[in-house]
Design a protein around this motif. Structure first.
Motif, short mmCIF file in Angstrom:
data_model
loop_
_atom_site.label_atom_id
_atom_site.label_comp_id
_atom_site.label_asym_id
_atom_site.label_seq_id
_atom_site.Cartn_x
_atom_site.Cartn_y
_atom_site.Cartn_z
N LEU A 83 -0.98 3.36 16.43
CA LEU A 83 -1.67 2.30 15.67
C LEU A 83 -3.04 1.94 16.27
N ASN A 84 -3.44 2.64 17.33
CA ASN A 84 -4.70 2.32 18.03
C ASN A 84 -4.73 0.87 18.47
N LEU A 85 -3.66 0.41 19.08
CA LEU A 85 -3.61 -0.97 19.55
C LEU A 85 -3.61 -0.98 21.07
N SER A 86 -4.11 -2.07 21.65
CA SER A 86 -4.05 -2.16 23.11
C SER A 86 -2.68 -2.69 23.53
N PRO A 87 -2.26 -2.31 24.74
CA PRO A 87 -0.95 -2.77 25.23
C PRO A 87 -0.89 -4.30 25.17
N GLY A 88 0.27 -4.81 24.84
CA GLY A 88 0.44 -6.27 24.76
C GLY A 88 0.24 -6.79 23.35
N SER A 89 -0.32 -5.96 22.43
CA SER A 89 -0.48 -6.41 21.03
C SER A 89 0.89 -6.60 20.39
N GLN A 90 0.90 -7.40 19.36
CA GLN A 90 2.15 -7.67 18.65
C GLN A 90 2.22 -6.82 17.36
N PHE A 132 -4.30 4.67 7.09
CA PHE A 132 -5.59 4.10 7.51
C PHE A 132 -6.28 3.34 6.38
N LEU A 133 -7.07 2.36 6.76
CA LEU A 133 -7.99 1.72 5.82
C LEU A 133 -9.30 2.49 5.85
N SER A 180 4.77 14.60 -4.05
CA SER A 180 3.54 15.27 -3.64
C SER A 180 3.36 15.09 -2.15
N PHE A 181 2.96 16.16 -1.48
CA PHE A 181 2.68 16.04 -0.05
C PHE A 181 1.20 15.76 0.17
N SER A 182 0.46 15.52 -0.89
CA SER A 182 -0.98 15.28 -0.73
C SER A 182 -1.41 13.98 -1.40
N LYS A 183 -0.46 13.23 -1.96
CA LYS A 183 -0.82 11.93 -2.57
C LYS A 183 -0.23 10.81 -1.74
N LEU A 184 -1.03 9.77 -1.55
CA LEU A 184 -0.59 8.63 -0.74
C LEU A 184 0.22 7.66 -1.60
N THR A 185 1.50 8.00 -1.81
CA THR A 185 2.36 7.15 -2.63
C THR A 185 3.43 6.53 -1.74
N SER A 186 4.08 5.50 -2.26
CA SER A 186 5.15 4.83 -1.52
C SER A 186 6.50 5.28 -2.07
N PHE A 187 7.55 4.97 -1.32
CA PHE A 187 8.91 5.24 -1.76
C PHE A 187 9.14 4.59 -3.14
N THR A 188 8.65 3.37 -3.28
CA THR A 188 8.81 2.64 -4.54
C THR A 188 8.10 3.37 -5.69
N ASP A 189 6.85 3.82 -5.45
CA ASP A 189 6.11 4.58 -6.46
C ASP A 189 6.90 5.82 -6.89
N ASP A 190 7.36 6.58 -5.89
CA ASP A 190 8.03 7.87 -6.16
C ASP A 190 9.28 7.67 -7.03
N ILE A 219 -4.76 -5.52 1.01
CA ILE A 219 -4.91 -4.38 1.94
C ILE A 219 -4.78 -3.09 1.13
N ARG A 220 -5.84 -2.28 1.16
CA ARG A 220 -5.85 -1.06 0.35
C ARG A 220 -5.87 0.18 1.23
N PRO A 221 -4.71 0.81 1.45
CA PRO A 221 -4.69 2.04 2.23
C PRO A 221 -5.60 3.09 1.59
N ALA A 222 -6.37 3.79 2.42
CA ALA A 222 -7.33 4.77 1.91
C ALA A 222 -6.84 6.20 2.12
N ARG A 223 -6.19 6.44 3.26
CA ARG A 223 -5.72 7.80 3.54
C ARG A 223 -4.61 7.71 4.57
N ALA A 224 -3.92 8.83 4.75
CA ALA A 224 -2.85 8.84 5.74
C ALA A 224 -2.76 10.22 6.38
N LEU A 225 -2.25 10.24 7.59
CA LEU A 225 -1.93 11.50 8.25
C LEU A 225 -0.41 11.58 8.31
#
Ligand code: 16G
Length: 241
Positions: free
Chosen positions: A122-129, A213-214, A84-94, A175-181
């Motif tokens: 990832l919306n992180l500032s430079p220098g983040s790990q 995203f969460l 599905s191109f509209s369900k947030l599944t993982s490789f393992t799920d599929d 950690i529960r992913p809610a949506r993805a782009l």
């Protein structure tokens, strides 16, 4: 067989029961990719169901992408993985949904400073790990995809937390992913990728980029996947606006 027994103890709409029973048989590998199913009439006789019931159940599984019907040849367990191109599944799920054995071969795994591209995604500032993985994804021994993933280290502290599945590691940490782009485009595998995928150089593939995203808006994953072009069908239900 288990499949026959389940189908015989049917309740509620018979076609729905048969549909679920066949689905489980495919998931459990009782029917394998490419295998032909008995004909409608034969299935009906075998399970003491009407041909209409059998036809309805099969149509549902065709719509789910688990079966394919070839005109004049019959019904077969689908060989391509329908995703599905509209369900947030993982490789393992599929893969599990198809009764296949999902695996990760880690080509790289480590921690480092974000690149400008990762920081943006990832919306992180430079220098983040970030924690990084480069994985070959297989069904048993069969390569299906190459995936490069970056996760903020604030989300996954230690790269060793991912054993086989990233999403299972997320779940284990609460950690529960809610949506993805996601975006997708056609590519040709370069020499190095082709070698890893055991394909001829230039074989077609799908490049899929996902940012997950969460609920609170934090980005937990930036993944660039290269899927085999001949192994997947992507499906989505579309609505008019
Ligand atoms: C899928 C995702 C990828 C994700 C992975 C997690 C697509 C196009 N990509 O491959 O973004 O990182 O699943 O799978 O679906 P895992 O939990 O098996 O590691």
């Amino acid at each position: 067989s288990e499949f026959q027994r389940q189908a015989e103890t049917r309740r509620a709409p018979a076609y729905q029961h048969l549909r679920r029973t066949l689905q489980h048989a495919i998931e459990n590998g009782e029917f394998t990719p490419g295998q032909a199913l008995p004909g409608e009439r034969e299935l009906g006789k075998l399970l003491a169901l009407s041909r209409v019931t059998v036809r309805k159940a099969l149509a549902g599984l065709v719509a789910d992408g688990l079966l394919v019907q070839r005109h004049g040849a019959g019904t077969f367990v689908a060989e391509r993985i329908v995703k599905s191109f509209s369900k947030l599944t993982s490789f393992t799920d599929d893969l599990r949904a198809r009764g296949l054995d999902p695996k990760s071969v880690f080509l790289e795994r480590g921690v480092g400073e974000v690149t400008p591209e990762e920081a943006m995604a990832l919306n992180l500032s430079p220098g983040s790990q970030v924690v990084r993985y480069y994985r070959l994804r297989t069904a048993g021994d069969q390569p299906l995809a190459l995936e490069r993933t970056a996760v903020p280290q604030s989300v996954l502290a230690d790269p060793a937390m991912v054993g086989n599945s990233l999403y299972e590691a997320f779940a284990a940490c609460g950690i529960r992913p809610a949506r993805a782009l996601q975006r997708l485009r056609a590519i040709a595998f370069d020499a190095e990728q082709a070698r890893l995928m055991q394909l001829p150089e230039g074989s077609p593939g799908l490049f899929i980029e996902r940012r997950t995203f969460l609920d609170d808006g934090r980005v937990v994953e930036f993944t660039r996947s290269f899927y085999r072009g001949d192994a997947y069908d992507f499906v989505a239900e579309l609505h008019t606006e």
